[in-house]
Design an enzyme around this catalytic site. Structure first.
Site, PDB file in Angstrom:
ATOM      1  N   TYR A  63       0.830  -1.206   0.000  1.00 47.98           N
ATOM      2  CA  TYR A  63       0.000   0.000   0.000  1.00 47.98           C
ATOM      3  C   TYR A  63       0.866   1.259   0.000  1.00 47.98           C
ATOM      4  O   TYR A  63       1.750   1.435   0.845  1.00 47.98           O
ATOM      5  CB  TYR A  63      -0.927   0.022   1.204  1.00 47.98           C
ATOM      6  CG  TYR A  63      -1.988  -1.066   1.204  1.00 47.98           C
ATOM      7  CD1 TYR A  63      -2.307  -1.776   0.050  1.00 47.98           C
ATOM      8  CD2 TYR A  63      -2.675  -1.386   2.376  1.00 47.98           C
ATOM      9  CE1 TYR A  63      -3.274  -2.761   0.056  1.00 47.98           C
ATOM     10  CE2 TYR A  63      -3.655  -2.375   2.388  1.00 47.98           C
ATOM     11  CZ  TYR A  63      -3.944  -3.065   1.228  1.00 47.98           C
ATOM     12  OH  TYR A  63      -4.903  -4.044   1.247  1.00 47.98           O
ATOM     13  N   SER A 217     -13.778  -4.223   0.820  1.00 47.61           N
ATOM     14  CA  SER A 217     -14.669  -3.577  -0.149  1.00 47.61           C
ATOM     15  C   SER A 217     -16.136  -3.903   0.107  1.00 47.61           C
ATOM     16  O   SER A 217     -16.868  -4.294  -0.814  1.00 47.61           O
ATOM     17  CB  SER A 217     -14.298  -3.967  -1.590  1.00 47.61           C
ATOM     18  OG  SER A 217     -14.883  -3.082  -2.518  1.00 47.61           O
ATOM     19  N   PRO A 218     -16.633  -3.728   1.342  1.00 44.17           N
ATOM     20  CA  PRO A 218     -18.044  -3.989   1.612  1.00 44.17           C
ATOM     21  C   PRO A 218     -18.983  -3.025   0.897  1.00 44.17           C
ATOM     22  O   PRO A 218     -20.186  -3.285   0.810  1.00 44.17           O
ATOM     23  CB  PRO A 218     -18.146  -3.829   3.139  1.00 44.17           C
ATOM     24  CG  PRO A 218     -17.029  -2.902   3.489  1.00 44.17           C
ATOM     25  CD  PRO A 218     -15.918  -3.246   2.543  1.00 44.17           C
ATOM     26  N   GLY A 221     -16.507  -1.127  -3.837  1.00 51.10           N
ATOM     27  CA  GLY A 221     -15.655  -0.122  -4.466  1.00 51.10           C
ATOM     28  C   GLY A 221     -16.273   1.264  -4.492  1.00 51.10           C
ATOM     29  O   GLY A 221     -15.778   2.149  -5.191  1.00 51.10           O
ATOM     30  N   GLY A 222     -17.351   1.456  -3.740  1.00 48.12           N
ATOM     31  CA  GLY A 222     -18.030   2.752  -3.706  1.00 48.12           C
ATOM     32  C   GLY A 222     -19.353   2.750  -4.436  1.00 48.12           C
ATOM     33  O   GLY A 222     -20.164   3.684  -4.292  1.00 48.12           O
ATOM     34  N   LEU A 224     -21.998   1.127  -3.857  1.00 40.27           N
ATOM     35  CA  LEU A 224     -23.158   1.022  -2.969  1.00 40.27           C
ATOM     36  C   LEU A 224     -23.333   2.228  -2.050  1.00 40.27           C
ATOM     37  O   LEU A 224     -24.189   2.207  -1.174  1.00 40.27           O
ATOM     38  CB  LEU A 224     -23.031  -0.253  -2.120  1.00 40.27           C
ATOM     39  CG  LEU A 224     -22.958  -1.555  -2.922  1.00 40.27           C
ATOM     40  CD1 LEU A 224     -22.630  -2.732  -2.007  1.00 40.27           C
ATOM     41  CD2 LEU A 224     -24.263  -1.808  -3.664  1.00 40.27           C
ATOM     42  N   GLY A 226     -24.332   5.197  -2.979  1.00 38.55           N
ATOM     43  CA  GLY A 226     -25.455   6.031  -3.407  1.00 38.55           C
ATOM     44  C   GLY A 226     -25.029   7.257  -4.177  1.00 38.55           C
ATOM     45  O   GLY A 226     -25.890   8.020  -4.642  1.00 38.55           O
ATOM     46  N   LYS A 227     -23.715   7.451  -4.352  1.00 32.54           N
ATOM     47  CA  LYS A 227     -23.289   8.656  -5.080  1.00 32.54           C
ATOM     48  C   LYS A 227     -23.225   8.440  -6.583  1.00 32.54           C
ATOM     49  O   LYS A 227     -22.909   9.359  -7.337  1.00 32.54           O
ATOM     50  CB  LYS A 227     -21.926   9.132  -4.571  1.00 32.54           C
ATOM     51  CG  LYS A 227     -20.781   8.162  -4.751  1.00 32.54           C
ATOM     52  CD  LYS A 227     -19.508   8.738  -4.137  1.00 32.54           C
ATOM     53  CE  LYS A 227     -18.333   7.770  -4.261  1.00 32.54           C
ATOM     54  NZ  LYS A 227     -17.119   8.323  -3.621  1.00 32.54           N
TER      55      LYS A 227
END
Length: 372
Positions: A63, A217-218, A221-222, A224, A226-227
């Site tokens: 990372y 990644s629950p 990856g973003g 879910l 809403g954006k």
């Protein structure tokens, strides 16, 4: 706040928070530089997590080209929190492309990776050391014996795997048990409402072999959060999942229907879509902890509140249905409907005590039953 409730990780005595803090964005170098945080930006995120009672930290030598470990080690020392945190790091990825032994899962690289991570993290032991991904060439026996040696040497406390096939994890744990080596306690895998593939094999395998799943990644990856919304050209919305930022990724009608269901559930419960998504993952069978990340303390607070509510059974059923995908190929044979037809059409099923599989009763021909 439920983040200060601790669960045993796999078949071990290690107590971890149900929400782990992912630090992949600590640092501004390497592959993750586009959305990385400086040391000063990362400091309040770690402090807020620790102050909330969280104790489970996740990083990797890969990372931000090692900066994540360096920053995390410094911040943990500043907070005087080394003894109370469960510090997780991972190895596999190459740290020197010109050296064939500077990556992969071989013994030489494993030992070098541990020593390098210990220096960056400013500690003399790693609580949980994970194989980051299957390299497809190193014998599993070599990996397990090196884990055992590192544990006996006091360099690591527990060992685990990340992103490996189900058969590989099963082979590894079985080998450890058969040869009295230190067992694996953790299995880190991607898992979300939009990505439920691990349910085909990994979850049942982990439950049976004592591996606690930590889900990365629950939020898909973003996706879910809403954006994002469905636009004429595909994904609409600012973020890393924009069409330009993730070439080759397409979103299906099923996934857009799931997003609408998730939004309806969030509105019904008065919480955010992200909180529902994290809650669903963290409370699924076999999952010990869900790994969350954040770019601000406000976002972290919202994620930490994801377990402040319960998902009613009818709501969970709606989410399960909307996110379900038909099992592929041979996996269709393992579904309850197929098994019921195959073993005995119309059989009556009664439950045995907890811990046993359901028993099929009253299925023998009457003439056979009468013989006792």
């Amino acid at each position: 706040m439920p983040v200060d409730q601790y669960y045993l990780l796999g078949r071990s005595g290690l107590r971890v928070s149900r929400l782990a803090l992912g630090t992949m964005n600590f640092g501004t170098g390497g592959f993750h530089a586009a959305y990385g945080k400086t040391e000063d930006e990362a400091r309040p995120l770690l402090r807020r997590y620790l102050d909330s009672g969280g104790n489970f930290l996740d990083t990797a030598d890969f990372y931000t080209a090692g900066e994540s470990e360096s920053i995390l080690g410094k911040l943990i020392a500043e907070a005087g929190a080394r003894d109370r945190v469960v510090l997780t790091t991972k190895f596999t990825n190459s740290v020197d492309p010109g050296d064939p032994n500077a990556g992969g899962n071989g013994r030489k690289h494993m030992i070098r990776a541990v020593e390098a991570s210990l220096r960056r993290l400013r500690t003399d032991y790693i609580d949980l050391f994970l194989l980051h991904t299957w390299d497809r060439i190193t014998p599993v026996e070599e990996v397990l014996r090196t884990f055992d040696d590192l544990t006996r040497a006091g360099k690591i406390r527990y060992a685990g795997l990340s992103d490996v096939p189900g058969w590989y994890a099963a082979r590894a744990q079985t080998y450890a048990e058969a040869h009295s080596l230190v067992p694996l306690v953790s299995l880190q895998l991607p898992y979300s409402l939009v990505e439920r593939t691990i349910e085909l094999e990994h979850v049942a395998m982990a439950q049976n072999l004592g591996l606690g799943i930590t889900a990365w990644s629950p939020l898909g990856g973003g996706f879910l959060t809403g954006k994002y919304r469905q636009g004429e050209q595909g994904l609409a919305g600012a973020g890393r999942l924009s069409t330009a930022g993730s070439p080759g990724r397409s979103w299906t009608d099923r996934e857009w229907r799931l997003l609408r269901t998730l939004e309806n559930v969030a509105d019904k419960l008065g919480v955010t879509m992200a909180q529902v998504a994290v809650n669903w993952v963290a409370t699924q069978p076999g999952v010990a902890s869900a790994i969350i990340g954040a770019s601000s303390t406000d976002q972290l607070d919202a994620n930490l509140a994801a377990l402040d509510f319960d998902l009613p059974s009818e709501v969970r059923a709606d989410l399960d249905e909307a996110s379900a995908t038909p099992p592929p190929s041979v996996y269709r044979m393992f579904t309850p409907d197929y098994q019921g037809w195959l073993v005995n059409p119309g059989a009556k099923v009664g439950d045995k005590p907890a811990g046993y599989a359901p028993a099929v009763r009253n299925w023998l021909p009457e003439s056979t039953e009468s013989r006792g």
